[in-house]
Design a protein around this motif. Sequence first.
Motif, PDB file in Angstrom:
ATOM      1  N   GLN A 343       0.845  -1.182   0.000  1.00 11.42           N
ATOM      2  CA  GLN A 343       0.000   0.000   0.000  1.00 11.42           C
ATOM      3  C   GLN A 343       0.890   1.245   0.000  1.00 11.42           C
ATOM      4  O   GLN A 343       1.937   1.263   0.632  1.00 11.42           O
ATOM      5  CB  GLN A 343      -0.907   0.001   1.228  1.00 11.42           C
ATOM      6  N   VAL A 344       0.459   2.254  -0.699  1.00 12.90           N
ATOM      7  CA  VAL A 344       1.253   3.478  -0.839  1.00 12.90           C
ATOM      8  C   VAL A 344       0.798   4.483   0.195  1.00 12.90           C
ATOM      9  O   VAL A 344      -0.392   4.803   0.288  1.00 12.90           O
ATOM     10  CB  VAL A 344       1.122   4.062  -2.259  1.00 12.90           C
ATOM     11  N   GLY A 345       1.767   4.967   0.990  1.00 12.03           N
ATOM     12  CA  GLY A 345       1.466   5.961   2.012  1.00 12.03           C
ATOM     13  C   GLY A 345       1.566   7.378   1.487  1.00 12.03           C
ATOM     14  O   GLY A 345       2.147   7.639   0.425  1.00 12.03           O
ATOM     15  N   SER A 346       1.012   8.292   2.235  1.00 16.60           N
ATOM     16  CA  SER A 346       0.995   9.693   1.798  1.00 16.60           C
ATOM     17  C   SER A 346       2.382  10.321   1.821  1.00 16.60           C
ATOM     18  O   SER A 346       2.640  11.285   1.102  1.00 16.60           O
ATOM     19  CB  SER A 346       0.054  10.506   2.697  1.00 16.60           C
ATOM     20  N   ASP A 347       3.278   9.771   2.649  1.00 18.71           N
ATOM     21  CA  ASP A 347       4.621  10.339   2.742  1.00 18.71           C
ATOM     22  C   ASP A 347       5.675   9.461   2.082  1.00 18.71           C
ATOM     23  O   ASP A 347       6.866   9.642   2.318  1.00 18.71           O
ATOM     24  CB  ASP A 347       4.989  10.567   4.207  1.00 18.71           C
ATOM     25  N   ASP A 348       5.258   8.520   1.264  1.00 19.13           N
ATOM     26  CA  ASP A 348       6.219   7.676   0.559  1.00 19.13           C
ATOM     27  C   ASP A 348       6.978   8.496  -0.475  1.00 19.13           C
ATOM     28  O   ASP A 348       6.393   9.372  -1.139  1.00 19.13           O
ATOM     29  CB  ASP A 348       5.512   6.509  -0.140  1.00 19.13           C
ATOM     30  N   PRO A 349       8.252   8.220  -0.650  1.00 10.84           N
ATOM     31  CA  PRO A 349       9.019   8.964  -1.659  1.00 10.84           C
ATOM     32  C   PRO A 349       8.589   8.577  -3.064  1.00 10.84           C
ATOM     33  O   PRO A 349       8.083   7.473  -3.299  1.00 10.84           O
ATOM     34  CB  PRO A 349      10.464   8.545  -1.376  1.00 10.84           C
ATOM     35  N   PRO A 350       8.771   9.462  -4.045  1.00 12.36           N
ATOM     36  CA  PRO A 350       8.417   9.121  -5.436  1.00 12.36           C
ATOM     37  C   PRO A 350       9.339   8.033  -5.968  1.00 12.36           C
ATOM     38  O   PRO A 350      10.402   7.761  -5.410  1.00 12.36           O
ATOM     39  CB  PRO A 350       8.614  10.452  -6.177  1.00 12.36           C
ATOM     40  N   PRO A 351       8.963   7.369  -7.038  1.00 13.30           N
ATOM     41  CA  PRO A 351       9.740   6.226  -7.536  1.00 13.30           C
ATOM     42  C   PRO A 351      11.191   6.556  -7.856  1.00 13.30           C
ATOM     43  O   PRO A 351      12.063   5.694  -7.711  1.00 13.30           O
ATOM     44  CB  PRO A 351       8.971   5.797  -8.788  1.00 13.30           C
ATOM     45  N   TRP A 352      11.479   7.758  -8.318  1.00  7.90           N
ATOM     46  CA  TRP A 352      12.857   8.075  -8.705  1.00  7.90           C
ATOM     47  C   TRP A 352      13.745   8.395  -7.498  1.00  7.90           C
ATOM     48  O   TRP A 352      14.936   8.586  -7.648  1.00  7.90           O
ATOM     49  CB  TRP A 352      12.872   9.251  -9.676  1.00  7.90           C
ATOM     50  N   ASN A 353      13.173   8.432  -6.318  1.00 10.14           N
ATOM     51  CA  ASN A 353      13.966   8.652  -5.116  1.00 10.14           C
ATOM     52  C   ASN A 353      14.814   7.411  -4.822  1.00 10.14           C
ATOM     53  O   ASN A 353      14.314   6.284  -4.895  1.00 10.14           O
ATOM     54  CB  ASN A 353      13.035   8.950  -3.936  1.00 10.14           C
ATOM     55  N   MET A 423      -0.230   4.963  -8.940  1.00 10.36           N
ATOM     56  CA  MET A 423      -0.630   4.925  -7.536  1.00 10.36           C
ATOM     57  C   MET A 423       0.452   5.524  -6.642  1.00 10.36           C
ATOM     58  O   MET A 423       0.153   6.164  -5.629  1.00 10.36           O
ATOM     59  CB  MET A 423      -0.928   3.488  -7.110  1.00 10.36           C
ATOM     60  N   ARG A 424       1.718   5.318  -7.005  1.00 13.12           N
ATOM     61  CA  ARG A 424       2.811   5.878  -6.212  1.00 13.12           C
ATOM     62  C   ARG A 424       2.976   7.377  -6.443  1.00 13.12           C
ATOM     63  O   ARG A 424       3.753   8.017  -5.731  1.00 13.12           O
ATOM     64  CB  ARG A 424       4.104   5.132  -6.539  1.00 13.12           C
ATOM     65  N   LEU A 425       2.285   7.898  -7.422  1.00 10.25           N
ATOM     66  CA  LEU A 425       2.353   9.335  -7.700  1.00 10.25           C
ATOM     67  C   LEU A 425       1.089  10.066  -7.271  1.00 10.25           C
ATOM     68  O   LEU A 425       0.936  11.256  -7.560  1.00 10.25           O
ATOM     69  CB  LEU A 425       2.586   9.565  -9.194  1.00 10.25           C
ATOM     70  N   LYS A 426       0.185   9.378  -6.580  1.00 11.36           N
ATOM     71  CA  LYS A 426      -1.095  10.018  -6.254  1.00 11.36           C
ATOM     72  C   LYS A 426      -0.923  11.178  -5.276  1.00 11.36           C
ATOM     73  O   LYS A 426      -1.726  12.113  -5.275  1.00 11.36           O
ATOM     74  CB  LYS A 426      -2.060   8.978  -5.689  1.00 11.36           C
ATOM     75  N   ASN A 427       0.110  11.100  -4.433  1.00 11.91           N
ATOM     76  CA  ASN A 427       0.344  12.177  -3.475  1.00 11.91           C
ATOM     77  C   ASN A 427       1.491  13.093  -3.898  1.00 11.91           C
ATOM     78  O   ASN A 427       1.885  13.969  -3.128  1.00 11.91           O
ATOM     79  CB  ASN A 427       0.656  11.583  -2.092  1.00 11.91           C
ATOM     80  N   PHE A 428       2.009  12.867  -5.085  1.00 10.76           N
ATOM     81  CA  PHE A 428       3.091  13.716  -5.587  1.00 10.76           C
ATOM     82  C   PHE A 428       2.474  14.915  -6.290  1.00 10.76           C
ATOM     83  O   PHE A 428       1.765  14.764  -7.291  1.00 10.76           O
ATOM     84  CB  PHE A 428       3.977  12.921  -6.543  1.00 10.76           C
ATOM     85  N   ARG A 429       2.727  16.102  -5.801  1.00  6.63           N
ATOM     86  CA  ARG A 429       2.031  17.304  -6.266  1.00  6.63           C
ATOM     87  C   ARG A 429       2.869  18.165  -7.195  1.00  6.63           C
ATOM     88  O   ARG A 429       2.480  19.276  -7.514  1.00  6.63           O
ATOM     89  CB  ARG A 429       1.564  18.132  -5.060  1.00  6.63           C
ATOM     90  N   HIS A 430       4.039  17.663  -7.603  1.00  8.15           N
ATOM     91  CA  HIS A 430       4.872  18.421  -8.528  1.00  8.15           C
ATOM     92  C   HIS A 430       4.771  17.796  -9.919  1.00  8.15           C
ATOM     93  O   HIS A 430       4.237  16.704 -10.093  1.00  8.15           O
ATOM     94  CB  HIS A 430       6.323  18.427  -8.061  1.00  8.15           C
ATOM     95  N   MET A 431       5.284  18.486 -10.892  1.00  8.26           N
ATOM     96  CA  MET A 431       5.286  17.949 -12.244  1.00  8.26           C
ATOM     97  C   MET A 431       6.232  16.746 -12.316  1.00  8.26           C
ATOM     98  O   MET A 431       7.336  16.776 -11.774  1.00  8.26           O
ATOM     99  CB  MET A 431       5.718  19.016 -13.242  1.00  8.26           C
TER     100      MET A 431
END
Length: 693
Positions: A343-353, A423-431
Amino acid sequence: MEEARQRRPHQACEPCRRKKVKCPGERPTCSFCQRLGQSCKYRPSPPSQRFDDQEGNHGTLDHRMEAIEDKLDQVLRSLDRSNTQASPVVAFTGPSGSTQSTAPQLEALHVQQEPFHSAEMPVPPSEEDSLFEVGQLYQKWCHNQPLCLFRQEKFPESLRSRDQELRLAIKSLTRRFPPGQLTPSTRQEIDSISSQSRRLIVERVAIGKVKLSTLQTLCLLIMACFADGNVMQAGLDLSMASYFASSLPASSSLGDPLECSLCIQSIYILQCLQASIPDATKRTSIRGLFKNGNSLEPINHRSSRLPLLHGLGPEEDSDRSILFYMAQAAEVWYMARAYAAAQVGSDDPPPWNPQSDYSLVTLRNLELDSQFPLRHRFATNNFGGITPEALNQRRDYWGPWLFIQFVHAAIPSLLNHPFLLSMRLKNFRHMMPQTFMHQSFDQISRHSAWIICFLNLVEAQDFQVSDPLIAHCVAVVATIHLQHSFVKDDGLRQKAQEGYDKCMRLLKRMGSIWPSVFSMTQNLRKLEQSITTVPATGTQTGGPSESHVSWSIDAQLLRDILIYEKAGREDANADKSMFDDIVDVGDERRGSDVAEFAMVGSAGISGHKTAWKEISAYAPQDNTPRYSLHGLSTPTGATGHGISVTPQTGFDGLRDLPMVNQGDFFLQAEDYGRAINDWFNFDMTDPMYTRID
């Protein structure tokens, strides 16, 4: 008993004796005869009896009766003990509806002193030929595909001397082969044989007589149960086998030391392929699989005992067999399974991290690629140039080889699956970084093409794949092709539709062996039928308004298909087969809305809301034809399309290539290795370069 003997009459009257009724014994006329109005007569008593009566003793007759009663009591007690030991466990339903066992049955397990001897049960002469045929089927279709459990020297002949539960497990597994033999009646027969084998295993465990054959039988039952869709039963058996294997001291062995090591390795591989993912709801689940952040921590501490077998590859002087690298690939696949189920959390780092689960699994897969020896790679194994007869004679090598090829290509496809990435980008708010989007699309395009390449090869060579895990690798790629079957780009859409059909053909063939693969096929069909159009109007920045059509899909079904333990279930639901009187009070897993992450109709991740639509991957002067991600021109108005991938690394490379000579497309990575060899210009035939083992 003594009081009853004192009340017993010394002698019955003649009428009562003839009628065989109990005589009250009153003299001179008993009450029974008096009530019936008949004459009552007694036989004269012997002198000894009269003397005993006069003295007030029971006499000889009483002593004889007492002795007989004592013997009867002993016989009855003996019969009670034997019935308790031999009777099957009888269950009753308690007040709560649960099944319970009675106390005498639990005592019977302790009373029984002599264990059963399944290995000593003789094999009837009429079954010896059948056992030999079963052993041959196992060697061809199951050995190393994916488990290696036995010595193969004279393996069919050795079955007659192996334990009965193991013979039954092998028989239930090979009853599916040759492919196409799984009919409803055959399925019932397989279930019956498996139940007999498991019953013998439970009896061994109950009396504390676990042997090597116990673990070997569990391995076969685990693989078959999971592939049949009985995930819970397979998990229970795997937990039992893992506990016994981890409890065995490292300096000891059960039975044959080599077969014991092979069995430990098989349990380890089954843990990687089928074990439930722990703490899938926690974002640290993937990192917990690592030790020091850069190497995989073994799931079982006994993995160091994995044997490095000789003579299992094309080169007989191999220091490590193909099985060693298959175990390494299984480790990375376990991590990829955890990635898909997490499950993906709200504070998980983006995939490229670098600290993300995406980056960690990618790192481990690259490490596997760097350690894989050249002698086992695609470039040095001419799979397409070997005759089908020769391939089938060495299924013990080509089965693991295909396992590694499919898994290694399926892992990047799963990591870069647009649905999981979105799904891993759902909380990522940048381009979204455009470089990552290009890389992701290139990864799924390149590795999906490799999967299609292997499907073409096994189909052209008439090589029937029997490993059910390969089917799931194909199912993962099929979902990507299904997404790309609705893009606007005609070339990409056509290739995706062809790839989807090829995936479904393999799954249909394997569905005749494994019911779980048949369920995967049905779930993919339902997923395809769930796709519907949703009219919408979108406006692209920097361009005119454009009406387009978006697509909706059963996103929860798509997610379940990507999780191995759910993909083989009907409608991809969780296995509930071992629960009794279960009542569904609501499906919580479908509470979260995942429809927005489906990405159907978009090329890769380009349809995500954080993906900028007016970007290009290549310089404007680069006019090489490519597939477009967006179908839009570059901001400068160049003739090249937007974010794209060259045909050499996409689906177009499969169109006109022969089966044997794949050309530059399939050998790009190997070309790099050959360039290094040409640079050094080593003459590998020179004796000075001969490897010393």
